[in-house]
Motif scaffolding. Structure first.
Motif, short mmCIF file in Angstrom:
data_model
loop_
_atom_site.label_atom_id
_atom_site.label_comp_id
_atom_site.label_asym_id
_atom_site.label_seq_id
_atom_site.Cartn_x
_atom_site.Cartn_y
_atom_site.Cartn_z
N ARG A 40 -19.99 37.12 -16.90
CA ARG A 40 -21.11 37.44 -17.77
C ARG A 40 -21.56 38.89 -17.57
O ARG A 40 -21.65 39.33 -16.49
CB ARG A 40 -22.33 36.58 -17.46
CG ARG A 40 -22.19 35.15 -17.77
CD ARG A 40 -23.45 34.39 -17.43
NE ARG A 40 -24.57 35.22 -16.99
CZ ARG A 40 -25.49 35.75 -17.79
NH1 ARG A 40 -25.42 35.52 -19.07
NH2 ARG A 40 -26.45 36.48 -17.31
N PRO B 42 -14.46 27.62 -16.53
CA PRO B 42 -15.12 28.85 -16.06
C PRO B 42 -15.44 28.79 -14.57
O PRO B 42 -15.31 29.79 -13.87
CB PRO B 42 -16.40 28.92 -16.89
CG PRO B 42 -16.16 28.07 -18.08
CD PRO B 42 -15.18 27.01 -17.67
N LEU B 43 -15.85 27.65 -14.09
CA LEU B 43 -16.21 27.55 -12.67
C LEU B 43 -14.96 27.53 -11.79
O LEU B 43 -15.02 27.92 -10.63
CB LEU B 43 -17.06 26.30 -12.42
CG LEU B 43 -18.46 26.33 -13.02
CD1 LEU B 43 -19.20 25.03 -12.75
CD2 LEU B 43 -19.26 27.50 -12.49
N ALA C 150 -23.08 18.02 -17.95
CA ALA C 150 -22.55 18.48 -19.24
C ALA C 150 -22.23 17.29 -20.14
O ALA C 150 -22.54 17.31 -21.34
CB ALA C 150 -21.30 19.32 -19.02
N THR D 209 -22.23 18.62 -11.89
CA THR D 209 -22.25 19.66 -12.91
C THR D 209 -21.50 19.17 -14.15
O THR D 209 -21.96 19.36 -15.28
CB THR D 209 -21.58 20.93 -12.36
OG1 THR D 209 -22.06 21.16 -11.04
CG2 THR D 209 -21.92 22.12 -13.22
N ARG E 73 -16.08 24.52 -21.25
CA ARG E 73 -17.33 25.26 -21.07
C ARG E 73 -17.83 25.26 -19.63
O ARG E 73 -18.58 26.14 -19.23
CB ARG E 73 -18.43 24.63 -21.96
CG ARG E 73 -18.17 24.75 -23.45
CD ARG E 73 -18.41 26.17 -23.95
NE ARG E 73 -19.69 26.71 -23.53
CZ ARG E 73 -20.83 26.53 -24.16
NH1 ARG E 73 -20.87 25.84 -25.26
NH2 ARG E 73 -21.94 27.08 -23.70
N VAL E 74 -17.47 24.24 -18.85
CA VAL E 74 -18.03 24.14 -17.50
C VAL E 74 -16.95 24.19 -16.42
O VAL E 74 -16.95 25.07 -15.57
CB VAL E 74 -18.87 22.84 -17.37
CG1 VAL E 74 -19.35 22.67 -15.94
CG2 VAL E 74 -20.04 22.88 -18.33
N THR F 162 -14.71 19.60 -24.10
CA THR F 162 -15.76 20.61 -24.10
C THR F 162 -16.25 20.87 -22.69
O THR F 162 -16.48 22.01 -22.29
CB THR F 162 -16.95 20.14 -24.98
OG1 THR F 162 -16.42 19.68 -26.21
CG2 THR F 162 -17.92 21.26 -25.21
#
Lengths: 349, 275
Positions: B275, B195-196, B178, B174, B191-192, B187
């Motif tokens: 979300r 959040p995860l 990215a 993952t 962004r990845v 980044t």
């Protein structure tokens, strides 16, 4: 310029060598498959192109630019991972938009290109779904769209079909190939599935134990394999050890004399004979005896003992009236092949 | 299945809920210097604690220390947890054990170790003076800094292991995807990865925050007599002042503040990233 060039690429891990001097030139718009059994170095090679692995030696050039020491984010490759590697916390549209955001593409253009890419893979109606709400095939298409939307200089596919069921695999294979040709993408695909490689790629690179064994079109590899490994890996093949006794005469290690191509030096060699290039006839005075046969529907596979040598023969399943249809194990048969079909390969290196 | 939970459930009721109810009852009693605890039902203790500037300051210090330590632990723990989670070699289990190792030493012993290191006669000052870099010892001990150092050293393993467990569940591909799409490391993190990893960040912060709020040994031994946090204050009331009702009220204030902040914080971060 979208070509991809690998120059004497080497990757070592301590004392072991994963990739041993790989040279490759992928032309603009060409699709090349890296084919080989697991552990042959094909995935390592692909990951060196993407920038996830730093080569020990050699260079990677994308569009004529040396990217060997560049980090992955600066390379402009679009990769589809075996596991798809979608961002689970982002919607389908957000997944596809990610690469465009990284390239600072404006909002309006970004939205338009995302929808265009999703239309291309026929998923525009699922743009707001999360990846986990999609089927495996749909996730795969999102991964394709995500990699394609940025117009990468090189398109990289890592076993893209291995997580799909057999029926879907055939369809997606055609879809990917059609997309690749329509968009003129310079593509490197890694697969262990020879059928996948044969049907999708313009050229194939057969690898084994970190080395390139042969590069060529599907036809070249099949008709004119460079060595026994390639002959055995691409398609099925009878591979018999022995020696050339006289021009056109090959003595198997078991002691039987077979017809082979003329030319070729006397001495140790391996005879490569495709099962479907041998014609089988019922009866005969020779030493050939049917050992076993397997009905495969359209085709039938015969195992024939020629003296002490076992040969596999594959032929179209004969019509009901054909005497071949009544053959049983132990029956005498006659094998016929063109001398040119029995190719002489160098004895195992 | 429900029957299997029964023994543990009974134990919790018996050993946790019952004493808490008892403590709450005590907090409503009255204190008299001569009779000590007097049966009553009054909110007097709570009002007194909330209105007293001294205890306001103690609570603020406790909150500040807990929040600060949680943040420091998160910032220090994340890289270590990432490294541990992404480790593939045979050293991984060894690294996990080494992470856990500090937990083998009790808080008091560890705090004593810090005292030996940070004190005026401690190893650091002795070395600096010996080298001629300073003439008088630096005030390293008995301040906010030494308390933070002591607490962070205690809670860091909890944070690292909680985070590592979650990061391990995030496929490396993952992150690679990215990066492949043009994401620079920061980044990709923002962004990845973050959040995860958020469930792990929340779990780790809640765990560490609760531990920090209830700090006792580090506060007493490394903070010195002037430094007051809630847990030692509760102890003082119970043992030194013999004022059980007021001590119980302080304990409940500490508990409530911890609980409310934990729930609020989780909800806030959760809403921001969901979300």
């Amino acid at each position: 310029m979208g070509s991809l060039v690998l120059e004497a690429l080497v990757k070592r891990y301590g004392a072991s060598t994963a990739v041993e001097r790989v040279d490759l030139d992928v032309r603009q718009g060409e699709m090349v498959a890296l084919l080989g059994p697991s552990g042959c170095g094909k995935t390592t090679t692909l990951r060196m192109v993407a920038g996830f692995i730093t080569p020990s030696e050699g260079r990677v050039l994308i569009g004529g630019r040396d990217v060997t020491r560049m980090p992955p984010y600066a390379r402009d490759t679009g990769m589809v991972f075996q596991s798809y590697a979608l961002f689970p916390h982002m919607s389908v549209a957000q997944n596809v938009a990610f690469g465009l955001e990284m390239r600072k593409v404006g909002r309006a253009e970004r939205d338009a290109r995302v929808m265009e890419a999703l239309r291309l893979v026929q998923l525009d109606h699922l743009a707001d779904r999360l990846p986990r709400q999609l089927s495996g095939g749909q996730q795969q298409r999102v991964a394709l769209a995500r990699a394609l939307v940025v117009n990468p200089a090189v398109f990289l596919l890592d076993e893209p079909l291995s997580n799909l069921d057999a029926k879907l695999r055939g369809e997606v294979r055609m879809e990917i190939r059609a997309l690749q040709q329509r968009l003129g993408l310079t593509t490197l695909i890694v697969t262990h599935d020879q059928e996948e490689a044969l049907t999708m790629a313009d050229r194939l690179v057969v690898m084994e134990k970190g080395r390139v064994r042969q590069v060529g079109t599907a036809e070249q590899l099949y008709e004119d394999p460079a060595d026994p490994f390639v002959a055995g890996f691409v398609g099925r093949c009878n591979l018999l050890e022995g020696r050339v006794e006289a021009p056109g005469r090959f003595r198997t290690r078991a002691g039987d004399l077979l017809l082979c191509q003329a030319g070729g030096d006397a001495g140790e060699a391996i005879l490569a004979l495709r099962p479907e290039r041998i014609a089988l006839r019922a009866g005969g005075e020779g030493p050939a005896r049917l050992a076993a046969l397997t009905y495969l529907g359209a085709q039938t596979e015969y195992h024939v003992d020629f003296g002490a040598t076992r040969l596999v023969v594959i032929g179209a399943t004969p019509a009901a009236a054909d005497p071949l249809r009544r053959l049983a194990a132990g029956d005498a048969v006659t094998l016929v092949w063109e001398a040119s079909a029995a190719r002489l390969l160098p004895a195992a290196a | 299945m429900a029957a299997l939970v029964l023994p543990a459930g009974l134990l919790v009721v018996l050993l946790l809920v019952a004493p808490m109810l008892l403590l709450f009852r005590i907090s409503l009693n009255r204190f008299s210097p001569t009779e000590l605890m007097v049966e009553a039902t009054t909110a007097q203790n709570y009002l007194q604690a909330v209105q007293d500037p001294y205890y306001q300051q103690v609570l603020l210090t406790t909150l500040g220390i807990a929040l600060g330590c949680t943040l420091v632990t998160l910032v220090m723990g994340f890289p270590a947890a990432y490294w541990l989670a992404r480790m593939e070699s045979r050293w991984k289990s060894l690294a996990t054990i080494v992470t856990l190792f500090p937990l083998l030493v009790g808080n008091v012993v560890r705090a004593a170790g810090w005292m030996a290191l940070l004190g005026n006669e401690g190893a650091i000052n002795a070395a600096l003076i010996g080298l001629g870099l300073i003439s008088a010892p630096l005030p390293l001990l008995y301040n906010t800094g030494s308390v933070v150092v002591g607490i962070v050293a205690v809670v860091l393993p909890y944070m690292i292991l909680t985070l590592a467990a979650v990061i391990e569940g995030i496929p490396r591909q993952t992150e690679e995807a990215a990066a492949n799409l043009g994401g620079r490391p920061m980044t990709v993190f923002r962004r990845v990865l973050l959040p995860l990893a958020l469930p792990g960040v929340m779990a780790g912060c809640v765990l560490v925050f609760i531990l920090c709020m209830n700090t006792y040994a580090s506060a007493v031994l490394l903070g010195g007599p002037q430094f007051k946090m809630m847990a030692p204050a509760v102890y003082d009331q119970f043992v030194r002042g013999n004022n059980w009702p007021f001590g119980a009220a302080l304990a409940f204030i500490l508990l409530t503040v911890t609980l409310v902040l934990t729930v609020l914080g989780s909800a806030l971060i959760g809403r921001k990233y969901r979300r």
